[in-house]
Design an enzyme around this catalytic site. Structure first.
Site, PDB file in Angstrom:
ATOM      1  N   ASP A 285      14.629  44.061 -49.200  1.00  0.00           N
ATOM      2  CA  ASP A 285      14.383  44.873 -47.994  1.00  0.00           C
ATOM      3  C   ASP A 285      14.899  46.316 -48.032  1.00  0.00           C
ATOM      4  O   ASP A 285      16.019  46.555 -48.495  1.00  0.00           O
ATOM      5  CB  ASP A 285      15.077  44.253 -46.779  1.00  0.00           C
ATOM      6  CG  ASP A 285      14.933  42.759 -46.692  1.00  0.00           C
ATOM      7  OD1 ASP A 285      14.075  42.204 -47.383  1.00  0.00           O
ATOM      8  OD2 ASP A 285      15.694  42.158 -45.924  1.00  0.00           O
TER       9      ASP A 285
ATOM     10  N   GLU B 157      13.010  37.749 -39.136  1.00  0.00           N
ATOM     11  CA  GLU B 157      13.970  38.568 -39.880  1.00  0.00           C
ATOM     12  C   GLU B 157      13.704  40.054 -39.642  1.00  0.00           C
ATOM     13  O   GLU B 157      12.626  40.462 -39.219  1.00  0.00           O
ATOM     14  CB  GLU B 157      13.849  38.280 -41.389  1.00  0.00           C
ATOM     15  CG  GLU B 157      14.173  36.842 -41.756  1.00  0.00           C
ATOM     16  CD  GLU B 157      14.091  36.564 -43.256  1.00  0.00           C
ATOM     17  OE1 GLU B 157      15.008  35.935 -43.772  1.00  0.00           O
ATOM     18  OE2 GLU B 157      13.112  36.981 -43.911  1.00  0.00           O
TER      19      GLU B 157
HETATM   20  C1  FRU Z   1      14.627  39.405 -45.538  1.00  0.00           C
HETATM   21  C2  FRU Z   1      16.025  38.882 -45.778  1.00  0.00           C
HETATM   22  C3  FRU Z   1      16.952  39.300 -44.639  1.00  0.00           C
HETATM   23  C4  FRU Z   1      18.305  39.275 -45.282  1.00  0.00           C
HETATM   24  C5  FRU Z   1      17.983  39.774 -46.663  1.00  0.00           C
HETATM   25  C6  FRU Z   1      18.857  39.188 -47.731  1.00  0.00           C
HETATM   26  O1  FRU Z   1      13.875  39.589 -46.678  1.00  0.00           O
HETATM   27  O2  FRU Z   1      16.004  37.487 -45.923  1.00  0.00           O
HETATM   28  O3  FRU Z   1      16.844  38.493 -43.489  1.00  0.00           O
HETATM   29  O4  FRU Z   1      19.230  40.072 -44.620  1.00  0.00           O
HETATM   30  O5  FRU Z   1      16.640  39.451 -46.921  1.00  0.00           O
HETATM   31  O6  FRU Z   1      18.670  39.855 -48.931  1.00  0.00           O
END
Ligand code: FRU
Length: 442
Positions: free
Chosen positions: A20, A189
């Site tokens: 992300d 998320e």
């Molecule tokens: C989304 C996610 C988030 C988390 C991150 C961990 O892709 O699962 O919810 O903070 O990636 O790398």
């Protein structure tokens, strides 16, 4: 070999894993992009925040890793803000794994104005875990109406909203979404909450929400909700069943917008991958690439207000200035179709089309998006359709961006984007566009 799929104008880390976009902020004329990063491995290991900077959204300079795991946990996703005093703060989720359970809290980091030094708030975590396993991805914004900071944060199948005046003490306000939009086994998320002006001058709020599996194109994807946010709760302007997608492809996830104290139109960047196969993509030194930045705006459509996105002028110009078969290009495609005709778009000098645009009726068309399998990536192949309006007058305008296998196809003045990764034999191969009668099949 490892660099065969390294994009030119999309950010990818020098080495290691990336997912992300995090902490996106524009300050003193520079765009800062932090990102979920494991510098030591091309798999999703202990998360750090990587860091890159750009002044034009085209050329990205990778900077030293910004956040390292601490005794509070590894550094999951989050956001950045600039206060009225010009102070810069980052918010991230400290993540711990206890047996087969996650434990997550929200932490604050104080940064200098150049974003080169990062000091953990001694009172961390600033938001303790309220007894929710998936409690992460704090996005902090300034809410002018109530003159308070608002944190939007994942709470399992909903997004929680907290408020604060000092960024340290946070009060729970409300949660949104349990019965709205699309859900799947995993949590919602990476929320983002953005105030935008509609063409009629009224303010509307957009809530971006990532759904790790079960999205439009199968696997991870980004949905959005349109409504009002009064500093306490988000009220959806559409029915709970309405599903709106930021992108209809399979490689656009966890989109976030830059915090911008100057109030410029919101610019988003998404992670161009999908948890379904992200850990298996066939690159070597690095794994993970970002989408192109997109400026977001609202448009009035036959179905009501919708979010549209366009590629910033600086990025368009950079593509336009390139010459030669490098595998990085942009192309406008005007599709003129009678009902029953189709236009095939075949990329990378391959025979079989990757997109088939069909005119279904006077006012409607579909884009079929087709991708063949890749060894070692179960569930990478796909063949599904995206519906869109055929314009009342003139051709259907498509805008194609190709960058070493990463493809973003825009249409309907930015209402429809399809972002897909490909790992072709010849990333620098040519595009062929052929219009024909629909009777022949792909
Ligand atoms: C989304 C996610 C988030 C988390 C991150 C961990 O892709 O699962 O919810 O903070 O990636 O790398």
């Amino acid at each position: 070999m490892s660099e065969k799929f390294r994009p030119k104008f999309h950010f990818a880390p020098r080495a290691g894993w990336m997912n992300d976009p995090n902490g996106m902020i524009r300050v003193d004329g520079a765009y800062h992009l932090f990102f979920q990063h494991d510098p030591d491995s091309t798999l999703h290991g202990p998360m750090h925040w990587g860091h890159a900077r750009s002044t034009d959204l085209v050329n990205w300079e990778e900077l030293p890793v910004a956040l390292y795991p601490t005794e509070l946990g590894t550094c999951f996703s989050g956001s950045a803000i600039e206060t009225g005093n010009g102070e810069l703060k980052l918010f991230y989720t400290a993540h711990q794994r206890h047996g087969d359970r996650d434990f997550q809290t929200q932490c604050l980091v104080h940064a200098d104005r150049a974003l080169t030094t990062f000091a953990s708030e001694p009172g961390n975590p600033v938001v303790a875990n309220p007894g929710i396993e998936c409690f992460r991805d704090p996005k902090v914004i300034w809410h002018a109406g109530t003159a308070r900071w608002i944190m939007a944060v994942t709470q399992g199948q909903s997004i929680g909203f907290y408020s604060s005046t000092d960024l340290i003490d946070w009060t729970f306000e409300s949660a949104f979404g349990e019965t709205e939009g699309r859900h799947s086994d995993g949590p919602w998320e990476c929320p983002d909450l953005v105030a935008m002006r509609a063409p009629d001058g009224f303010e509307h709020w957009i809530l971006l929400v990532g759904i790790g599996s079960g999205a439009y194109g199968h696997g991870s994807g980004g949905q959005y909700f349109l409504g009002q946010f009064d500093g306490h709760r988000f009220v959806n302007a559409n029915t709970p069943e309405t599903e709106l997608w930021l992108d209809y492809g399979r490689d656009s996830y966890a989109a976030q917008t830059f915090f911008d104290r100057m109030g410029a139109a919101p610019v988003s960047i998404a992670w161009a991958s999908n948890w379904t196969y992200a850990r298996a993509t066939p690159t070597q030194a690095f794994r993970g690439v970002m989408s192109l930045p997109k400026e977001m705006h609202l448009v009035e459509t036959g179905q009501g207000l919708r979010l549209a996105q366009r590629v910033p002028a600086s990025v368009k110009q950079a593509f336009a200035a390139l010459a030669g078969p490098t595998g990085t290009y942009r192309q406008d495609i005007a599709v003129n179709l009678a009902v029953g005709q189709q236009t095939n778009i075949a990329l990378f000098s391959e025979q079989a089309p990757h997109f088939i645009v069909q005119r279904i009726s006077g006012a409607s068309a579909t884009i079929r998006t087709i991708r063949a399998g890749v060894t070692g990536m179960p569930d990478f192949a796909h063949d599904y359709a995206v519906d869109l309006a055929y314009p009342a007058e003139g051709p259907l305008a498509l805008e194609l961006y190709v960058d070493r296998g990463l493809v973003e196809l825009g249409s309907s003045d930015g209402l429809v984007w399809i972002t897909n990764l490909f790992f072709p034999e010849h990333p620098a191969g040519e595009v062929a566009i052929v219009t024909r009668e629909e009777t022949e099949n792909a």
